[in-house]
Design a protein around this motif. Structure first.
Motif, mmCIF file in Angstrom:
data_model
loop_
_atom_site.group_PDB
_atom_site.id
_atom_site.type_symbol
_atom_site.label_atom_id
_atom_site.label_comp_id
_atom_site.label_asym_id
_atom_site.label_seq_id
_atom_site.Cartn_x
_atom_site.Cartn_y
_atom_site.Cartn_z
ATOM 1 N N PRO A 1 0.841 -1.199 0.000
ATOM 2 C CA PRO A 1 0.000 0.000 0.000
ATOM 3 C C PRO A 1 0.881 1.255 0.000
ATOM 4 O O PRO A 1 1.959 1.276 0.597
ATOM 5 C CB PRO A 1 -0.791 -0.130 1.311
ATOM 6 N N ALA A 2 0.414 2.298 -0.676
ATOM 7 C CA ALA A 2 1.222 3.511 -0.849
ATOM 8 C C ALA A 2 1.654 4.119 0.477
ATOM 9 O O ALA A 2 2.758 4.674 0.589
ATOM 10 C CB ALA A 2 0.443 4.531 -1.674
ATOM 11 N N ALA A 3 0.822 4.011 1.495
ATOM 12 C CA ALA A 3 1.135 4.620 2.792
ATOM 13 C C ALA A 3 1.979 3.723 3.685
ATOM 14 O O ALA A 3 2.328 4.113 4.812
ATOM 15 C CB ALA A 3 -0.162 4.985 3.507
ATOM 16 N N SER A 4 2.360 2.549 3.198
ATOM 17 C CA SER A 4 3.115 1.595 4.004
ATOM 18 C C SER A 4 4.484 2.146 4.404
ATOM 19 O O SER A 4 5.119 2.892 3.650
ATOM 20 C CB SER A 4 3.303 0.287 3.227
ATOM 21 N N ALA A 5 4.931 1.746 5.576
ATOM 22 C CA ALA A 5 6.272 2.121 6.040
ATOM 23 C C ALA A 5 7.344 1.229 5.432
ATOM 24 O O ALA A 5 8.538 1.486 5.602
ATOM 25 C CB ALA A 5 6.336 2.041 7.563
ATOM 26 N N LEU A 6 6.940 0.187 4.705
ATOM 27 C CA LEU A 6 7.897 -0.733 4.097
ATOM 28 C C LEU A 6 8.496 -0.086 2.847
ATOM 29 O O LEU A 6 7.786 0.218 1.890
ATOM 30 C CB LEU A 6 7.208 -2.049 3.727
ATOM 31 N N ARG A 7 9.819 0.127 2.854
ATOM 32 C CA ARG A 7 10.478 0.836 1.760
ATOM 33 C C ARG A 7 11.477 -0.023 0.999
ATOM 34 O O ARG A 7 11.780 0.251 -0.157
ATOM 35 C CB ARG A 7 11.204 2.073 2.314
ATOM 36 N N THR A 8 12.033 -1.019 1.660
ATOM 37 C CA THR A 8 13.051 -1.850 1.037
ATOM 38 C C THR A 8 12.669 -3.320 1.132
ATOM 39 O O THR A 8 11.756 -3.702 1.882
ATOM 40 C CB THR A 8 14.421 -1.660 1.720
ATOM 41 N N VAL A 9 13.378 -4.144 0.389
ATOM 42 C CA VAL A 9 13.150 -5.589 0.430
ATOM 43 C C VAL A 9 13.336 -6.120 1.846
ATOM 44 O O VAL A 9 12.536 -6.938 2.332
ATOM 45 C CB VAL A 9 14.107 -6.299 -0.552
ATOM 46 N N ASP A 10 14.370 -5.651 2.538
ATOM 47 C CA ASP A 10 14.616 -6.130 3.904
ATOM 48 C C ASP A 10 13.492 -5.733 4.853
ATOM 49 O O ASP A 10 13.178 -6.470 5.795
ATOM 50 C CB ASP A 10 15.950 -5.583 4.414
ATOM 51 N N ASP A 11 12.886 -4.563 4.624
ATOM 52 C CA ASP A 11 11.783 -4.123 5.483
ATOM 53 C C ASP A 11 10.625 -5.109 5.462
ATOM 54 O O ASP A 11 9.927 -5.286 6.469
ATOM 55 C CB ASP A 11 11.259 -2.759 5.031
ATOM 56 N N VAL A 12 10.406 -5.739 4.315
ATOM 57 C CA VAL A 12 9.251 -6.632 4.173
ATOM 58 C C VAL A 12 9.374 -7.851 5.077
ATOM 59 O O VAL A 12 8.376 -8.353 5.600
ATOM 60 C CB VAL A 12 9.075 -7.057 2.700
ATOM 61 N N ASP A 13 10.598 -8.325 5.291
ATOM 62 C CA ASP A 13 10.789 -9.515 6.129
ATOM 63 C C ASP A 13 10.770 -9.121 7.601
ATOM 64 O O ASP A 13 11.778 -9.161 8.300
ATOM 65 C CB ASP A 13 12.095 -10.220 5.777
ATOM 66 N N THR A 14 9.590 -8.752 8.065
ATOM 67 C CA THR A 14 9.385 -8.256 9.427
ATOM 68 C C THR A 14 8.217 -8.991 10.059
ATOM 69 O O THR A 14 7.248 -9.336 9.380
ATOM 70 C CB THR A 14 9.083 -6.740 9.408
ATOM 71 N N ASP A 15 8.304 -9.224 11.366
ATOM 72 C CA ASP A 15 7.204 -9.861 12.085
ATOM 73 C C ASP A 15 5.906 -9.092 11.847
ATOM 74 O O ASP A 15 5.884 -7.855 11.912
ATOM 75 C CB ASP A 15 7.499 -9.917 13.584
ATOM 76 N N GLY A 16 4.846 -9.822 11.575
ATOM 77 C CA GLY A 16 3.543 -9.204 11.379
ATOM 78 C C GLY A 16 3.221 -8.850 9.945
ATOM 79 O O GLY A 16 2.075 -8.517 9.635
ATOM 80 N N VAL A 17 4.215 -8.928 9.055
ATOM 81 C CA VAL A 17 3.980 -8.632 7.640
ATOM 82 C C VAL A 17 3.490 -9.893 6.933
ATOM 83 O O VAL A 17 4.126 -10.947 7.011
ATOM 84 C CB VAL A 17 5.257 -8.107 6.954
ATOM 85 N N ARG A 18 2.365 -9.767 6.235
ATOM 86 C CA ARG A 18 1.800 -10.872 5.470
ATOM 87 C C ARG A 18 1.968 -10.566 3.985
ATOM 88 O O ARG A 18 1.604 -9.478 3.534
ATOM 89 C CB ARG A 18 0.325 -11.064 5.820
ATOM 90 N N VAL A 19 2.512 -11.551 3.255
ATOM 91 C CA VAL A 19 2.855 -11.346 1.847
ATOM 92 C C VAL A 19 2.032 -12.284 0.972
ATOM 93 O O VAL A 19 2.124 -13.499 1.100
ATOM 94 C CB VAL A 19 4.359 -11.603 1.603
ATOM 95 N N ALA A 20 1.252 -11.720 0.062
ATOM 96 C CA ALA A 20 0.453 -12.527 -0.859
ATOM 97 C C ALA A 20 1.340 -13.053 -1.980
ATOM 98 O O ALA A 20 2.125 -12.310 -2.566
ATOM 99 C CB ALA A 20 -0.673 -11.692 -1.448
ATOM 100 N N VAL A 21 1.221 -14.348 -2.290
ATOM 101 C CA VAL A 21 1.963 -14.956 -3.405
ATOM 102 C C VAL A 21 1.061 -15.953 -4.119
ATOM 103 O O VAL A 21 0.138 -16.506 -3.521
ATOM 104 C CB VAL A 21 3.244 -15.696 -2.944
ATOM 105 N N LYS A 22 1.353 -16.188 -5.389
ATOM 106 C CA LYS A 22 0.678 -17.269 -6.108
ATOM 107 C C LYS A 22 1.252 -18.592 -5.624
ATOM 108 O O LYS A 22 2.466 -18.808 -5.674
ATOM 109 C CB LYS A 22 0.887 -17.135 -7.614
ATOM 110 N N ALA A 23 0.393 -19.478 -5.189
ATOM 111 C CA ALA A 23 0.839 -20.765 -4.652
ATOM 112 C C ALA A 23 1.607 -21.556 -5.702
ATOM 113 O O ALA A 23 1.171 -21.687 -6.845
ATOM 114 C CB ALA A 23 -0.360 -21.568 -4.170
ATOM 115 N N GLY A 24 2.780 -22.050 -5.302
ATOM 116 C CA GLY A 24 3.578 -22.890 -6.182
ATOM 117 C C GLY A 24 4.424 -22.148 -7.182
ATOM 118 O O GLY A 24 5.131 -22.772 -7.983
#
Length: 240
Positions: A107-130
């Motif tokens: 989301p545009a207002a997210s505090a996540l700015r870098t790839v490393d930021d995403v790997d944080t407790d509480g962050v849920r990442v949507a992916v296509k299964a498989g």
């Protein structure tokens, strides 16, 4: 090529036709519809069939997981998938013909700015299964949680997750089409797309596919096919 093409044809196309598994879930590799696919993978499949002197049957799917399963169950003879250690247990791959990046959208207002930021407790990442990035992130993420589904980043429209993962072209298109989202700086992986067949095939058949892919890269065929499909020529992988 020095391979006995008659023997390779019998090995790779035991039904008399080369059944090529095409994944329309990756728009860099294939476009069009399940009934009428087009793109670089379709073009390569037809070249393989021409070299072997056999007709080509395109077996189409809307996701990489289904395309892989077709190979694993014997419903297809060759596939076009990203190289991954999990898949390599069953699939013998060529060197990559295309290299693309895996990227995050948030989301545009997210505090996540870098790839490393995403790997944080509480962050849920949507992916296509498989998908290739699902397999990679399953190993790579230490804190974030993957939410697997059949649509990947598109689920962010209806599901308030913190991030989505996909190929850069797809997440960029999603962010451009949906206000309120942006792509995170950097890439979380290099996705190496290759031609594959089952490990039950002969060494000669695998060598034939590997040599042909190198020829198609060196001649500019892969770059030209990408351009015809409206994709970046630069996505073509360099010679091995």
């Amino acid at each position: 090529m020095s391979a006995d093409l008659t023997a390779v044809a019998r090995d790779l196309a035991p039904t008399g036709a080369l059944r090529a598994s095409i994944n329309l879930g990756n728009a860099v590799l294939a476009q069009g519809t399940l009934d009428e696919p087009r793109g670089v993978t379709v073009d390569i499949a037809h070249v393989v069939g021409e070299r072997l002197g056999v007709p080509v049957e395109l077996v189409t799917f809307d996701g990489a997981r289904k395309s892989f399963e077709a190979m694993a169950t014997g419903a297809a003879d060759i596939c076009f998938l990203a190289i991954d250690p999990v898949r390599e247990a069953e699939v013998a791959f060529t060197e990559p013909y295309v290299v693309i990046e895996g990227a995050y959208v948030v989301p545009a207002a997210s505090a996540l700015r870098t790839v490393d930021d995403v790997d944080t407790d509480g962050v849920r990442v949507a992916v296509k299964a498989g998908s290739a990035y699902d397999l990679h992130l399953t190993r790579a993420l230490q804190h974030a949680t993957l939410v697997r589904n059949d649509v990947g980043v598109a689920s962010l429209v209806s599901e308030p997750l913190e991030a989505g993962a996909g190929i850069r072209e797809a997440v960029t298109a999603f962010a451009e089409a949906n206000s309120g989202f942006r792509v995170v700086d950097g890439a979380f992986m290099q996705i190496r797309q290759a031609v594959g067949t089952t490990r039950t095939r002969s060494a000669e058949s695998v060598a034939f596919l590997r040599e042909l892919v190198e020829e198609l890269k060196a001649s500019g065929f892969v770059a030209d096919a990408l351009e015809r499909a409206g994709q970046r020529r630069e996505a073509a992988a360099p010679p091995a």
